[in-house]
Scaffold this active site. Structure first.
Site, short mmCIF file in Angstrom:
data_model
loop_
_atom_site.label_atom_id
_atom_site.label_comp_id
_atom_site.label_asym_id
_atom_site.label_seq_id
_atom_site.Cartn_x
_atom_site.Cartn_y
_atom_site.Cartn_z
N ASP A 26 42.16 1.74 8.46
CA ASP A 26 41.03 1.51 8.97
C ASP A 26 41.04 -0.06 9.33
O ASP A 26 41.45 -0.76 8.59
CB ASP A 26 39.78 2.05 8.42
CG ASP A 26 37.94 1.85 8.79
OD1 ASP A 26 38.17 2.77 9.69
OD2 ASP A 26 37.44 0.90 7.99
N ASP A 28 37.84 -1.97 10.92
CA ASP A 28 35.94 -2.72 10.74
C ASP A 28 36.45 -2.19 9.06
O ASP A 28 35.37 -0.78 8.72
CB ASP A 28 35.17 -2.17 11.02
CG ASP A 28 35.12 -2.42 13.00
OD1 ASP A 28 35.64 -3.37 12.94
OD2 ASP A 28 34.89 -0.82 13.58
N GLY A 63 32.36 3.90 10.26
CA GLY A 63 33.53 4.92 10.19
C GLY A 63 33.48 5.87 12.07
O GLY A 63 33.82 6.81 12.37
N SER A 133 37.10 1.88 16.90
CA SER A 133 36.95 1.59 17.40
C SER A 133 37.38 0.95 18.59
O SER A 133 38.66 0.47 18.77
CB SER A 133 36.64 0.11 16.55
OG SER A 133 36.66 -0.85 17.82
N ASN A 135 37.31 -1.51 20.86
CA ASN A 135 37.41 -3.26 20.28
C ASN A 135 38.95 -3.66 19.28
O ASN A 135 38.94 -5.04 19.08
CB ASN A 135 35.90 -3.61 19.75
CG ASN A 135 35.09 -3.93 21.44
OD1 ASN A 135 35.04 -4.26 21.90
ND2 ASN A 135 33.74 -2.91 20.82
P1 B16 Z 1 33.45 0.14 18.26
P2 B16 Z 1 36.59 1.80 11.62
C1 B16 Z 1 34.32 1.86 13.24
O1 B16 Z 1 35.37 1.13 12.80
C2 B16 Z 1 32.98 1.25 12.69
O2 B16 Z 1 32.76 1.20 11.28
C3 B16 Z 1 31.91 1.79 13.22
O3 B16 Z 1 30.93 1.66 12.83
C4 B16 Z 1 31.28 1.66 14.56
O4 B16 Z 1 30.53 2.46 15.38
C5 B16 Z 1 32.81 2.47 15.59
O5 B16 Z 1 34.08 1.76 14.58
C6 B16 Z 1 32.97 2.18 17.27
O6 B16 Z 1 33.38 0.34 17.49
O7 B16 Z 1 31.21 0.16 18.99
O8 B16 Z 1 33.79 -1.27 18.22
O9 B16 Z 1 34.13 0.63 19.95
O10 B16 Z 1 35.90 1.47 10.80
O11 B16 Z 1 36.84 3.18 12.63
O12 B16 Z 1 37.66 0.82 11.94
MG MG Z 2 35.86 1.15 8.68
#
Ligand code: B16
Ligand code: MG
Length: 232
Positions: A26, A28, A63, A133, A135
């Site tokens: 993962d 973030d 997540g 994400s 991003n």
């Molecule tokens: P974005 P992961 C997730 O990343 C984050 O944990 C979650 O808090 C966030 O809302 C989601 O990505 C979407 O992110 O707004 O940047 O598209 O933990 O799956 O790496």
């Molecule tokens: Mg995460």
């Protein structure tokens, strides 16, 4: 005697076969501490809108996709928002988040990550990213890992976010490794659920380190050896 020897050979041959052939990380909260940036961006938006939001509620966003995160925040909203307004709020939050990402550097990679991913690569283990994400590409670029992983599966490529297994199954198929030979490293309860739903092994770190559904748990990647990770 001969059959005993053959049995011994077969058992030791199979026990010498690595169970885990790929590790899917993962992003973030596991590779980099952008989970804190997500919190700060949502907090700014919530304060501006007069919506109660704290770190306890924030834990439920780990997540989970951007729009699903907004729905959780909206549970405390004093008024109803239209779909158009909600779309604008999500975009505003993402702008705040992208501003925070500007200052991201390789120095923000979490403790133990670089050592582990380099060691795993040296051992011939395939490495993937499985993140909700959108991003993900910009974050990997900023921390200098854009070309490091064998496969990147992220929020831009999936229809259903964690706890659905789609993001991890996509990473595994890109690497051509069957799910049962993959280990997922996660900091979110939703991500652990997704890994289990994918039929993969799962290691919980950070915020999820007390999740009993995970096959292995640690405060951080620093606390665990590659041998322990691959021995599952
Ligand atoms: P974005 P992961 C997730 O990343 C984050 O944990 C979650 O808090 C966030 O809302 C989601 O990505 C979407 O992110 O707004 O940047 O598209 O933990 O799956 O790496
Ligand atoms: Mg995460």
């Amino acid at each position: 005697m001969l059959s005993f020897g053959l049995t011994t050979f077969v058992i030791s041959y199979y026990s010498a076969q690595p169970m885990i052939e790929a590790v899917i990380f993962d992003l973030d909260g596991v590779i980099v501490s952008t989970d804190e940036f997500h919190y700060q961006a949502w907090k700014k938006l919530a304060d501006e809108e007069g919506i109660f939001f704290d770190r306890h509620i924030n834990e439920r966003l780990r997540g989970v996709s951007r729009l699903e995160s907004l729905d959780i925040i909206m549970e405390k909203a004093p008024k109803k928002y239209t779909e158009e307004e909600k779309k604008n709020l999500a975009e505003r939050k993402n702008r705040y988040y992208r501003e925070l990402l500007e200052k991201l550097t390789p120095g923000d990679i979490l403790p133990g990550v670089l050592e582990k991913i380099k060691e795993l690569k040296k051992d011939g283990v395939r490495l993937g990213i499985g993140s909700s994400s959108k991003n993900t590409p910009v974050i990997l670029e900023k921390i200098g890992l854009a070309d490091f992983f064998d496969a990147v599966s992220d929020g831009n490529q999936i229809k259903r976010s964690k706890p659905d297994p789609e993001v991890f199954l996509l990473a595994a198929s890109k690497m051509n490794i069957p799910p049962e030979k993959c280990l997922v490293v996660e900091d979110a309860d939703a991500g652990i659920e997704a890994a289990i739903n994918a039929g993969m092994k799962c290691m919980a770190v950070g915020a999820a380190s007390s999740n009993k559904k995970a096959h292995i748990r640690a405060g951080s990647l620093q606390e665990i050896s590659v041998h322990q990770m691959l021995g599952l």
